[in-house]
Design an enzyme around this catalytic site. Structure first.
Site, PDB file in Angstrom:
ATOM      1  CG  ASN A 215       4.187   3.688   4.783  1.00  0.00           C
ATOM      2  OD1 ASN A 215       3.878   2.586   4.797  1.00  0.00           O
ATOM      3  ND2 ASN A 215       4.927   3.990   3.738  1.00  0.00           N
TER       4      ASN A 215
ATOM      5  CG  HIS B 257       8.268   3.478   0.242  1.00  0.00           C
ATOM      6  ND1 HIS B 257       7.038   3.015  -0.318  1.00  0.00           N
ATOM      7  CD2 HIS B 257       9.152   3.776  -0.534  1.00  0.00           C
ATOM      8  CE1 HIS B 257       7.640   3.008  -1.568  1.00  0.00           C
ATOM      9  NE2 HIS B 257       8.815   3.559  -1.836  1.00  0.00           N
TER      10      HIS B 257
ATOM     11  CB  SER C 249      12.088   6.322   3.827  1.00  0.00           C
ATOM     12  OG  SER C 249      13.116   6.418   2.808  1.00  0.00           O
TER      13      SER C 249
ATOM     14  CG  ASP D  95       5.087   5.875  -0.920  1.00  0.00           C
ATOM     15  OD1 ASP D  95       4.732   5.233   0.008  1.00  0.00           O
ATOM     16  OD2 ASP D  95       4.827   4.932  -1.843  1.00  0.00           O
TER      17      ASP D  95
END
Ligand code: GRF
Length: 227
Positions: free
Chosen positions: A112, A114, A141, A150
């Protein structure tokens, strides 16, 4: 797409500027890595139009409120992703929580992006959180996705300054430029086998290869813009 290709599936919910940055970079430097498919929970996501314009197959897995449980949605999402036989799944502005029903189908294959320097400012509107906290550095990140939202192992980060007078829009756009550099860099590193996860003192840590630098904690990082 040839069976030998390194197949990437990108999950989006909206604009898809990270998808675009990734596709454009892979076209230049990707080698056998390519985006094999795009999945969105929203038919209206602008990123789908972009995928179509590049002849990238796409699928919509809708989730209207009250129509199914999170588990059912995630099972359908995983089925849709599995159809592309992905080597890597990238969440790039995907606004749904992926649950164990999805993650267990693709162990250590889901990342992911973020818009904060994790572990600070998890969750929504991370850029506003950074401004409200008076942070002097912000950034983005890329991390492996786990059930801890997260909170999965960090692969790479890039930092930008928070400037006097920044509002949320200004900081968001400075971070976004950084995202467009970092995400393709990480995907290329993973495709080349330069990134792997290993157990370290009971925690999953990212082990770095040659493309990106490692800090003393073995996390990868890059600086997106000069400070
Ligand atoms: C990015 O800021 C990303 O970090 C966050 O959602 C935004 C998506 O932007 N998760 P886009 O759809 O890639 O333009």
């Amino acid at each position: 797409m040839a069976d030998s290709a390194f197949k990437i599936v990108v999950l989006i919910s909206g604009r898809g500027s990270n998808l675009r940055a990734l596709v454009e970079r892979l076209e230049v430097d990707g080698g056998r890595a390519a985006v094999a498919g795009v999945i969105s929970d929203k038919r209206s996501a602008a990123g789908l139009e972009y995928a179509g314009s590049r002849n990238i197959p796409w699928t919509v897995v809708p989730r209207e409120a009250g129509t199914c449980s999170a588990a059912e949605f995630n099972t359908r999402l995983a089925d849709a992703a599995a159809n592309y036989r992905p080597d890597l799944i990238v969440l790039a502005g995907f606004m749904r929580i992926v649950t164990v029903e999805f993650l267990q189908r693709f162990p250590q294959k889901v990342i992911n992006i973020h818009p904060s320097l994790l572990p600070s400012f998890r969750g929504l509107r991370a850029q506003r959180q950074a401004l409200e906290a008076g942070a002097k550095l912000a950034g983005c990140s890329v991390h492996y996705v786990t059930e801890d939202i997260d909170g999965g192992p960090i692969i790479a980060q890039a930092a930008v300054p928070v400037l006097a007078g920044d509002d949320e829009a200004a900081l968001t756009s400075r971070i976004l430029r950084c995202e467009h550099m970092l995400l393709p860099e990480v995907v290329l590193a993973i495709a080349k086998g330069d990134v792997c996860l290993e157990q370290n003192s009971g925690r999953m840590r990212v082990k770095t290869g040659s493309r990106l630098q490692a800090d003393s904690e073995d996390r990868l990082f890059s600086i997106g813009e000069k400070l």
